[in-house]
Design a protein around this motif. Structure first.
Motif, PDB file in Angstrom:
ATOM      1  N   ASP A 147       0.847  -1.196   0.000  1.00 47.96           N
ATOM      2  CA  ASP A 147       0.000   0.000   0.000  1.00 47.96           C
ATOM      3  C   ASP A 147       0.879   1.242   0.000  1.00 47.96           C
ATOM      4  O   ASP A 147       1.754   1.396   0.857  1.00 47.96           O
ATOM      5  CB  ASP A 147      -0.899  -0.040   1.246  1.00 47.96           C
ATOM      6  CG  ASP A 147      -1.543   1.298   1.549  1.00 47.96           C
ATOM      7  OD1 ASP A 147      -2.119   1.891   0.620  1.00 47.96           O
ATOM      8  OD2 ASP A 147      -1.458   1.755   2.709  1.00 47.96           O
ATOM      9  N   GLY A 148       0.651   2.125  -0.954  1.00 46.00           N
ATOM     10  CA  GLY A 148       1.445   3.341  -1.057  1.00 46.00           C
ATOM     11  C   GLY A 148       0.804   4.562  -0.446  1.00 46.00           C
ATOM     12  O   GLY A 148       1.246   5.681  -0.690  1.00 46.00           O
ATOM     13  N   GLY A 149      -0.260   4.364   0.346  1.00 45.33           N
ATOM     14  CA  GLY A 149      -0.950   5.496   0.950  1.00 45.33           C
ATOM     15  C   GLY A 149      -1.971   6.135   0.027  1.00 45.33           C
ATOM     16  O   GLY A 149      -2.408   7.269   0.263  1.00 45.33           O
ATOM     17  N   GLU A 150      -2.388   5.424  -1.023  1.00 42.94           N
ATOM     18  CA  GLU A 150      -3.310   5.992  -2.009  1.00 42.94           C
ATOM     19  C   GLU A 150      -4.693   6.245  -1.404  1.00 42.94           C
ATOM     20  O   GLU A 150      -5.112   5.582  -0.452  1.00 42.94           O
ATOM     21  CB  GLU A 150      -3.467   5.030  -3.193  1.00 42.94           C
ATOM     22  CG  GLU A 150      -2.191   4.776  -3.981  1.00 42.94           C
ATOM     23  CD  GLU A 150      -1.381   3.602  -3.468  1.00 42.94           C
ATOM     24  OE1 GLU A 150      -0.381   3.251  -4.121  1.00 42.94           O
ATOM     25  OE2 GLU A 150      -1.747   3.045  -2.399  1.00 42.94           O
ATOM     26  N   GLY A 151      -5.408   7.203  -1.996  1.00 42.73           N
ATOM     27  CA  GLY A 151      -6.789   7.433  -1.611  1.00 42.73           C
ATOM     28  C   GLY A 151      -7.698   6.313  -2.073  1.00 42.73           C
ATOM     29  O   GLY A 151      -8.707   6.015  -1.441  1.00 42.73           O
ATOM     30  N   LEU A 152      -7.346   5.675  -3.190  1.00 47.57           N
ATOM     31  CA  LEU A 152      -8.087   4.524  -3.702  1.00 47.57           C
ATOM     32  C   LEU A 152      -7.310   3.269  -3.322  1.00 47.57           C
ATOM     33  O   LEU A 152      -6.341   2.888  -3.980  1.00 47.57           O
ATOM     34  CB  LEU A 152      -8.255   4.608  -5.221  1.00 47.57           C
ATOM     35  CG  LEU A 152      -9.028   3.447  -5.868  1.00 47.57           C
ATOM     36  CD1 LEU A 152     -10.449   3.376  -5.334  1.00 47.57           C
ATOM     37  CD2 LEU A 152      -9.031   3.572  -7.375  1.00 47.57           C
ATOM     38  N   ASP A 160      -1.432 -12.133   4.423  1.00 49.47           N
ATOM     39  CA  ASP A 160      -0.436 -12.778   5.262  1.00 49.47           C
ATOM     40  C   ASP A 160       0.662 -11.801   5.649  1.00 49.47           C
ATOM     41  O   ASP A 160       1.190 -11.849   6.760  1.00 49.47           O
ATOM     42  CB  ASP A 160       0.139 -13.983   4.531  1.00 49.47           C
ATOM     43  CG  ASP A 160      -0.926 -15.027   4.252  1.00 49.47           C
ATOM     44  OD1 ASP A 160      -1.218 -15.828   5.160  1.00 49.47           O
ATOM     45  OD2 ASP A 160      -1.500 -15.015   3.145  1.00 49.47           O
ATOM     46  N   LEU A 161       0.993 -10.902   4.744  1.00 48.25           N
ATOM     47  CA  LEU A 161       1.939  -9.809   4.999  1.00 48.25           C
ATOM     48  C   LEU A 161       1.407  -8.568   4.327  1.00 48.25           C
ATOM     49  O   LEU A 161       1.038  -8.610   3.159  1.00 48.25           O
ATOM     50  CB  LEU A 161       3.328 -10.151   4.435  1.00 48.25           C
ATOM     51  CG  LEU A 161       4.333  -8.998   4.324  1.00 48.25           C
ATOM     52  CD1 LEU A 161       4.715  -8.474   5.706  1.00 48.25           C
ATOM     53  CD2 LEU A 161       5.563  -9.429   3.537  1.00 48.25           C
ATOM     54  N   TRP A 162       1.326  -7.467   5.075  1.00 51.88           N
ATOM     55  CA  TRP A 162       0.981  -6.198   4.441  1.00 51.88           C
ATOM     56  C   TRP A 162       2.071  -5.177   4.737  1.00 51.88           C
ATOM     57  O   TRP A 162       2.699  -5.188   5.800  1.00 51.88           O
ATOM     58  CB  TRP A 162      -0.389  -5.672   4.864  1.00 51.88           C
ATOM     59  CG  TRP A 162      -0.597  -5.416   6.333  1.00 51.88           C
ATOM     60  CD1 TRP A 162      -1.177  -6.244   7.247  1.00 51.88           C
ATOM     61  CD2 TRP A 162      -0.249  -4.214   7.063  1.00 51.88           C
ATOM     62  NE1 TRP A 162      -1.219  -5.661   8.495  1.00 51.88           N
ATOM     63  CE2 TRP A 162      -0.655  -4.411   8.408  1.00 51.88           C
ATOM     64  CE3 TRP A 162       0.352  -3.010   6.725  1.00 51.88           C
ATOM     65  CZ2 TRP A 162      -0.466  -3.453   9.405  1.00 51.88           C
ATOM     66  CZ3 TRP A 162       0.544  -2.047   7.710  1.00 51.88           C
ATOM     67  CH2 TRP A 162       0.141  -2.261   9.028  1.00 51.88           C
ATOM     68  N   LEU A 163       2.321  -4.322   3.756  1.00 50.63           N
ATOM     69  CA  LEU A 163       3.287  -3.229   3.877  1.00 50.63           C
ATOM     70  C   LEU A 163       2.585  -1.945   3.478  1.00 50.63           C
ATOM     71  O   LEU A 163       1.847  -1.918   2.487  1.00 50.63           O
ATOM     72  CB  LEU A 163       4.504  -3.471   2.980  1.00 50.63           C
ATOM     73  CG  LEU A 163       5.226  -4.805   3.156  1.00 50.63           C
ATOM     74  CD1 LEU A 163       4.847  -5.735   2.004  1.00 50.63           C
ATOM     75  CD2 LEU A 163       6.722  -4.627   3.207  1.00 50.63           C
ATOM     76  N   SER A 164       2.821  -0.886   4.242  1.00 53.15           N
ATOM     77  CA  SER A 164       2.134   0.369   3.980  1.00 53.15           C
ATOM     78  C   SER A 164       3.102   1.539   4.157  1.00 53.15           C
ATOM     79  O   SER A 164       3.858   1.604   5.137  1.00 53.15           O
ATOM     80  CB  SER A 164       0.949   0.524   4.946  1.00 53.15           C
ATOM     81  OG  SER A 164       0.127   1.602   4.569  1.00 53.15           O
ATOM     82  N   GLY A 183      -6.013  -1.444   7.260  1.00 48.87           N
ATOM     83  CA  GLY A 183      -7.178  -0.678   7.680  1.00 48.87           C
ATOM     84  C   GLY A 183      -7.641  -0.980   9.081  1.00 48.87           C
ATOM     85  O   GLY A 183      -8.417  -0.210   9.659  1.00 48.87           O
ATOM     86  N   ALA A 184      -7.197  -2.102   9.660  1.00 40.27           N
ATOM     87  CA  ALA A 184      -7.706  -2.505  10.966  1.00 40.27           C
ATOM     88  C   ALA A 184      -6.623  -2.804  11.982  1.00 40.27           C
ATOM     89  O   ALA A 184      -6.900  -2.818  13.183  1.00 40.27           O
ATOM     90  CB  ALA A 184      -8.595  -3.743  10.817  1.00 40.27           C
ATOM     91  N   ARG A 249      -3.156   3.468   9.677  1.00 46.93           N
ATOM     92  CA  ARG A 249      -3.440   3.891   8.301  1.00 46.93           C
ATOM     93  C   ARG A 249      -4.784   4.598   8.246  1.00 46.93           C
ATOM     94  O   ARG A 249      -5.784   4.107   8.772  1.00 46.93           O
ATOM     95  CB  ARG A 249      -3.439   2.659   7.394  1.00 46.93           C
ATOM     96  CG  ARG A 249      -3.968   2.852   5.965  1.00 46.93           C
ATOM     97  CD  ARG A 249      -3.103   3.782   5.162  1.00 46.93           C
ATOM     98  NE  ARG A 249      -3.208   3.551   3.734  1.00 46.93           N
ATOM     99  CZ  ARG A 249      -4.014   4.219   2.892  1.00 46.93           C
ATOM    100  NH1 ARG A 249      -4.831   5.153   3.349  1.00 46.93           N
ATOM    101  NH2 ARG A 249      -3.994   3.941   1.599  1.00 46.93           N
ATOM    102  N   GLY A 250      -4.829   5.775   7.620  1.00 47.08           N
ATOM    103  CA  GLY A 250      -6.090   6.475   7.428  1.00 47.08           C
ATOM    104  C   GLY A 250      -6.984   5.728   6.458  1.00 47.08           C
ATOM    105  O   GLY A 250      -6.531   4.905   5.655  1.00 47.08           O
TER     106      GLY A 250
END
Length: 438
Positions: A147-152, A160-164, A183-184, A249-250
């Motif tokens: 996730d690059g911080g996009e609005g969409l 299993d792995l998330w990166l933001s 998101g959570a 994350r917003g």
């Protein structure tokens, strides 16, 4: 035909379809095409349409992981696979295709709200997954989000792995989490962006070091292995101060349908009704993308498509053409807020014809009545990657139980009503969102 191409299964058996693994269903074989970051070029879209028309029943589905799949495949498996490989829609090795589960924003690199263009790192991660034999031991369902911080951005799917991406002291970092979603869940640590590939490799190899054959997903491993023990063995210097561990994350701020802002120009988000495309529809979208945009289609985890770099002066004409093809162009259309599994015509486990029932239900809902409702033919709910605000679970043809999402409860949430007809369900769903989305 290349005789070396054999549509065999990957090294570990799986019921999950892939490009090489065509899985049998009630309506024929299913082939899933895993797209790199959801990206599909116009020429490739035409190849998918050709394959669905020549070797299958002409049913193409957008999935909730931003991929495509072809349903109703007949006996010519090898010919279908060869056509898709010739279009550049997968690697020439089955094991390298299974693990290409990396989700990006449909507007990666273009979103005006992004903190980071994730595409270069995504290309490195995909290359690593495809070319590293040890990583081919991962389950075909093991999934990574970047996730690059996009609005969409889809922030609710479990990975299993998330990166933001986050900004700290005017420097870009990647926060990460395990068995959750940005998101959570709060981050477990962070590394500078330039260490993103090393972090991903370390997490995947650590998982393979620790997991038993029965533990195919990160959540299963973490039931017997503490997060701290997992992280301690990564062999990386992680930032784990309050600025990272307290970061959240917003929420995503952009609808996936209609006109979408880019850093320069604009994009259009459209959705095939209930995620299904005909070959003619997909060819038409490809033509619009080529003639009025940059020739790219970006699949989304909302089972929709984004056409990028559309000429703003011709956006109205593009939307008119897309609407004429049968695509949904606005979020307030009732059918745009309904998802449904394959249903009893394609799945032996389904208790109802959910696709047809969803169309009937959509006619009972006024525009904007509900945030989202999913029709599931059985308790597995394999057609959605997270719990919808409202779920209709089939119990027999045309009759459903209604659940509303409740974070305090497992599964679909709280049971609101049982054994409803579609008309009764529609009356209950014709409520403001806050009455159903707990």
């Amino acid at each position: 035909m290349n005789p070396s191409l054999t549509p065999d299964i990957s090294p570990r058996p799986s019921a999950c379809p892939g490009l090489w693994r065509i899985v049998a269903a009630r309506d024929g074989g299913i082939c899933r095409i895993k797209l790199p970051g959801g990206l599909l070029l116009a020429d490739q879209a035409e190849a998918v349409a050709d394959a669905a028309e020549r070797f299958a029943a002409g049913v193409i589905e957008a999935t909730n992981r931003a991929n495509l799949q072809i349903r109703g495949i007949g006996a010519q498996h090898q010919a279908l696979i060869e056509l898709l490989l010739a279009a550049g829609l997968g690697p020439r090795e089955a094991a390298g295709d299974d693990v290409r589960n990396l989700m990006l924003s449909p507007l990666a690199g273009l979103d005006p709200a992004m903190l980071l263009d994730t595409r270069p790192l995504a290309a490195q991660i995909l290359e690593m997954l495809e070319s590293t034999p040890r990583l081919h031991q991962l389950s075909a369902k093991f999934a990574v989000q970047l996730d690059g911080g996009e609005g969409l951005s889809m922030l609710d799917h479990q990975h299993d792995l998330w990166l933001s991406a986050i900004e700290l002291e005017q420097r870009s970092w990647l926060a990460f989490g395990l068995a959750g979603c940005p998101g959570a869940n709060r981050a477990l640590g962070a590394v500078p962006v330039e260490q993103g590939l090393a972090l991903t490799r370390a997490v995947l190899e650590r998982f393979l070091d620790l997991a038993t054959p029965e533990q195919s997903r990160m959540r299963q491993l973490l039931e017997s292995c503490s997060v701290e023990h997992f992280i301690d063995g990564l062999g990386l210097t992680l930032r784990r101060d309050a600025a990272v561990l307290d970061w959240q994350r917003g929420k995503a701020s952009v609808s996936w349908l209609g006109t979408l802002a880019q850093q320069q120009g604009m994009a259009l988000g459209v959705a095939p009704p209930l995620g299904r495309l005909t070959p003619a529809m997909l060819r038409g979208v490809a033509r619009v993308a080529r003639e009025l945009g940059d020739g790219q289609l970006r699949l989304s985890p909302w089972q929709s498509l984004v056409l990028s770099n559309i000429d703003p002066a011709r956006a109205g004409a593009a939307q008119a053409e897309l609407r004429a093809l049968g695509l949904l162009c606005h979020a307030d259309e009732p059918l745009a807020r309904i998802t449904a599994c394959t249903g009893s015509s394609g799945c032996a486990k389904a208790q109802a014809e959910t696709k047809g029932d969803a169309v009937t239900l959509s006619a009972l809902l006024p525009p904007g009545a509900l945030a989202s409702v999913h029709l599931s033919g059985c308790p597995r709910s394999c057609a959605v990657a997270h719990v919808a605000p409202a779920t209709l679970l089939a119990r027999s043809p045309g009759r459903y139980d209604l659940y509303s999402r409740d974070a305090r409860l497992p599964g679909f949430g709280a049971l609101r009503a049982s054994d409803l007809t579609l008309k009764e369900a529609g009356a209950l769903l014709d409520l403001p969102t806050e009455h159903l989305d707990d």
